[in-house]
Design an enzyme around this catalytic site. Structure first.
Site, mmCIF file in Angstrom:
data_model
loop_
_atom_site.group_PDB
_atom_site.id
_atom_site.type_symbol
_atom_site.label_atom_id
_atom_site.label_comp_id
_atom_site.label_asym_id
_atom_site.label_seq_id
_atom_site.Cartn_x
_atom_site.Cartn_y
_atom_site.Cartn_z
ATOM 1 N N CYS A 108 -3.956 4.877 -2.197
ATOM 2 C CA CYS A 108 -4.309 4.326 -3.508
ATOM 3 C C CYS A 108 -4.082 5.384 -4.588
ATOM 4 O O CYS A 108 -4.634 6.480 -4.499
ATOM 5 C CB CYS A 108 -5.774 3.886 -3.499
ATOM 6 S SG CYS A 108 -6.355 3.361 -5.114
ATOM 7 N N ASP A 119 0.843 -1.210 0.000
ATOM 8 C CA ASP A 119 0.000 0.000 0.000
ATOM 9 C C ASP A 119 0.872 1.253 0.000
ATOM 10 O O ASP A 119 0.515 2.277 -0.577
ATOM 11 C CB ASP A 119 -0.911 -0.024 1.242
ATOM 12 C CG ASP A 119 -2.221 0.730 1.045
ATOM 13 O OD1 ASP A 119 -2.273 1.599 0.170
ATOM 14 O OD2 ASP A 119 -3.184 0.452 1.774
HETATM 15 N N1 COA Z 1 -0.744 -8.499 -14.164
HETATM 16 C C1 COA Z 1 -0.019 -8.225 -15.276
HETATM 17 N N2 COA Z 1 -0.547 -7.774 -16.410
HETATM 18 C C2 COA Z 1 -1.872 -7.629 -16.444
HETATM 19 C C3 COA Z 1 -2.688 -7.908 -15.349
HETATM 20 C C4 COA Z 1 -2.070 -8.356 -14.158
HETATM 21 N N3 COA Z 1 -2.768 -8.609 -13.083
HETATM 22 N N4 COA Z 1 -3.958 -7.675 -15.687
HETATM 23 C C5 COA Z 1 -3.952 -7.251 -16.949
HETATM 24 N N5 COA Z 1 -2.700 -7.223 -17.406
HETATM 25 C C6 COA Z 1 -2.230 -6.812 -18.751
HETATM 26 C C7 COA Z 1 -2.943 -7.557 -19.846
HETATM 27 O O1 COA Z 1 -2.287 -8.747 -20.165
HETATM 28 C C8 COA Z 1 -2.840 -6.560 -20.966
HETATM 29 O O2 COA Z 1 -1.540 -6.551 -21.471
HETATM 30 P P1 COA Z 1 -1.212 -6.120 -22.992
HETATM 31 O O3 COA Z 1 -1.603 -4.680 -23.108
HETATM 32 O O4 COA Z 1 0.269 -6.354 -23.123
HETATM 33 O O5 COA Z 1 -2.059 -7.017 -23.820
HETATM 34 C C9 COA Z 1 -3.014 -5.228 -20.272
HETATM 35 O O6 COA Z 1 -2.596 -5.445 -18.910
HETATM 36 C C10 COA Z 1 -4.438 -4.724 -20.286
HETATM 37 O O7 COA Z 1 -5.272 -5.740 -19.824
HETATM 38 P P2 COA Z 1 -6.804 -5.485 -19.469
HETATM 39 O O8 COA Z 1 -7.439 -6.757 -19.045
HETATM 40 O O9 COA Z 1 -7.459 -4.684 -20.575
HETATM 41 O O10 COA Z 1 -6.654 -4.676 -18.152
HETATM 42 P P3 COA Z 1 -6.932 -3.150 -17.890
HETATM 43 O O11 COA Z 1 -5.986 -2.282 -18.640
HETATM 44 O O12 COA Z 1 -8.381 -2.885 -18.016
HETATM 45 O O13 COA Z 1 -6.513 -3.078 -16.344
HETATM 46 C C11 COA Z 1 -6.414 -4.036 -14.150
HETATM 47 C C12 COA Z 1 -7.254 -3.771 -15.349
HETATM 48 C C13 COA Z 1 -7.291 -4.541 -13.040
HETATM 49 C C14 COA Z 1 -5.408 -5.097 -14.478
HETATM 50 C C15 COA Z 1 -5.638 -2.786 -13.758
HETATM 51 O O14 COA Z 1 -6.528 -1.697 -13.710
HETATM 52 C C16 COA Z 1 -4.971 -2.959 -12.399
HETATM 53 O O15 COA Z 1 -3.976 -3.662 -12.274
HETATM 54 N N6 COA Z 1 -5.503 -2.317 -11.380
HETATM 55 C C17 COA Z 1 -5.015 -2.508 -10.033
HETATM 56 C C18 COA Z 1 -4.891 -1.211 -9.428
HETATM 57 C C19 COA Z 1 -4.304 -1.343 -8.057
HETATM 58 O O16 COA Z 1 -3.531 -2.232 -7.734
HETATM 59 N N7 COA Z 1 -4.651 -0.349 -7.254
HETATM 60 C C20 COA Z 1 -4.156 -0.208 -5.944
HETATM 61 C C21 COA Z 1 -4.738 -1.130 -4.978
HETATM 62 S S1 COA Z 1 -6.058 -0.382 -4.108
HETATM 63 ZN ZN ZN Z 2 -5.169 1.024 1.781
#
Ligand code: COA
Ligand code: ZN
Length: 322
Positions: A237, A14
């Site tokens: 965040c 975090d």
């Molecule tokens: N680990 C690694 N790569 C990931 C992944 C993961 N968990 N999830 C998605 N990806 C990659 C996909 O393979 C894709 O790669 P490419 O562009 O090379 O093809 C790309 O990311 C986009 O994938 P998609 O499914 O369209 O994801 P997105 O762009 O809509 O993102 C999340 C969705 C959930 C993965 C992203 O928003 C995220 O990681 N959020 C977490 C935020 C976080 O941790 N916040 C703090 C905690 S409160």
């Molecule tokens: Zn938190």
């Protein structure tokens, strides 16, 4: 009154996730190894989020594979989706901490999914994980959302119902942007405990508005025994405007121990980890005990005849760990 409490430190996840400067992998590993010897019940090591979303934790595999695992300490990681789960399982983590939001807008901003899409994804994940790791769900914005404002308690309970329907029995109630107040905490925790007496509830508070430790007390009095906190009070965040540091682990441990609770944590060792963290980041952190020293600290009486004003006390000098 339960006296044994379980503390998870979340600073390296975090906290590091919002640092603008990439913390070298070796320094992350060293700090986690130091934390492993403080008596903490659990450490949230990293996050298997998309490295595009969270570049600060793009070294998740390297960190997870290189840390020294100490017996008795659980090593958890944050996971937002199926892809993250596959990565985490490949590293043999102890706990998968799935993240979802109780509010639509934060969910879309942070995860690009609605809360119901997260639940659907979790159902696939639960099947994939099986008995390979335990599962906890962190329910972000459970006390309010920086975009949607107040979140009705019924909405939070509805998502908890959907989570428990998947067979998941551990949930963290997260106050992502530090808007919760102690009365609200007491009300929500009572409602959850009454409806799901066997659920393991973790309280995860941010101290954004100075209500963090008061909220810890409210949760504790309502029956919570598991707490998240962050070394030095780091945290926040990156997809929630105004988010800032978690409740500070060493301040929370100091308070709980002074009250007679058993946290299992050695405060002196924890303070030395907080010092290590400050040197990694090159700045002072919000924690208070690291500045003032524990309340058990005693000073020599000033010498001389008359009353002496103690002005300009150098806090670094009074801190026994520096
Ligand atoms: N680990 C690694 N790569 C990931 C992944 C993961 N968990 N999830 C998605 N990806 C990659 C996909 O393979 C894709 O790669 P490419 O562009 O090379 O093809 C790309 O990311 C986009 O994938 P998609 O499914 O369209 O994801 P997105 O762009 O809509 O993102 C999340 C969705 C959930 C993965 C992203 O928003 C995220 O990681 N959020 C977490 C935020 C976080 O941790 N916040 C703090 C905690 S409160
Ligand atoms: Zn938190």
């Amino acid at each position: 009154m339960p006296t044994k409490l379980y503390i998870q430190d979340v600073a390296v996840r975090d906290g590091f996730q919002i640092e603008s400067q990439f913390i070298p992998t070796e320094q992350k590993i060293h700090l986690i190894n130091s934390l492993s010897h403080t008596g903490l019940a659990k450490i949230e090591v990293t996050s298997f989020s998309s490295p595009k979303a969270i570049p600060a934790l793009a070294d998740a595999e390297k960190v997870m594979r290189a840390i020294e695992r100490v017996k008795g300490v659980e090593y958890a990681v944050l996971v937002p989706n199926l892809k993250g789960c596959e990565r985490a399982l490949a590293c043999e983590v102890d706990e998968i901490n799935l993240v979802m939001s109780a509010s639509q807008s934060h969910s879309l901003a942070n995860l690009r999914m609605t809360p119901d899409q997260s639940i659907k994804e979790f159902s696939e994940i639960a099947k994939l994980v099986g008995n390979s790791a335990s599962i906890n769900v962190s329910l972000s914005t459970a006390f309010g959302c920086p975009f949607d404002g107040d979140i009705p308690q019924e909405q939070v309970l509805t998502y908890i119902q959907k989570i428990t329907d998947l067979g998941i029995s551990k949930i963290s109630l997260c106050d992502t942007t530090g808007v919760a107040n102690p009365r609200q905490v007491e009300r929500l925790v009572h409602a959850v405990v009454n409806r799901w007496p066997d659920l393991v509830i973790t309280a995860h508070f941010h101290n954004t508005r100075g209500m963090g430790l008061a909220n810890v007390m409210a949760a504790l009095n309502a029956g919570v025994t598991h707490f998240d906190a962050s070394l030095g009070g780091l945290g926040g965040c990156p997809f929630a405007p105004g988010a800032s540091g978690n409740v500070c682990t060493e301040d929370m441990v100091h308070m709980l121990q002074a009250m007679g609770y058993d946290t299992g944590v050695n405060l002196t060792d924890l303070l030395s980890c907080a010092n290590e963290l400050e040197s990694i980041l090159g700045r002072a952190l919000p924690g208070q005990v690291i500045k003032a020293g524990p309340s058990t600290r005693r000073y020599p009486m000033p010498t001389g005849d008359g009353q002496q004003r103690l002005s300009g006390v150098n806090l670094c000098e009074v801190n026994p760990t520096r």
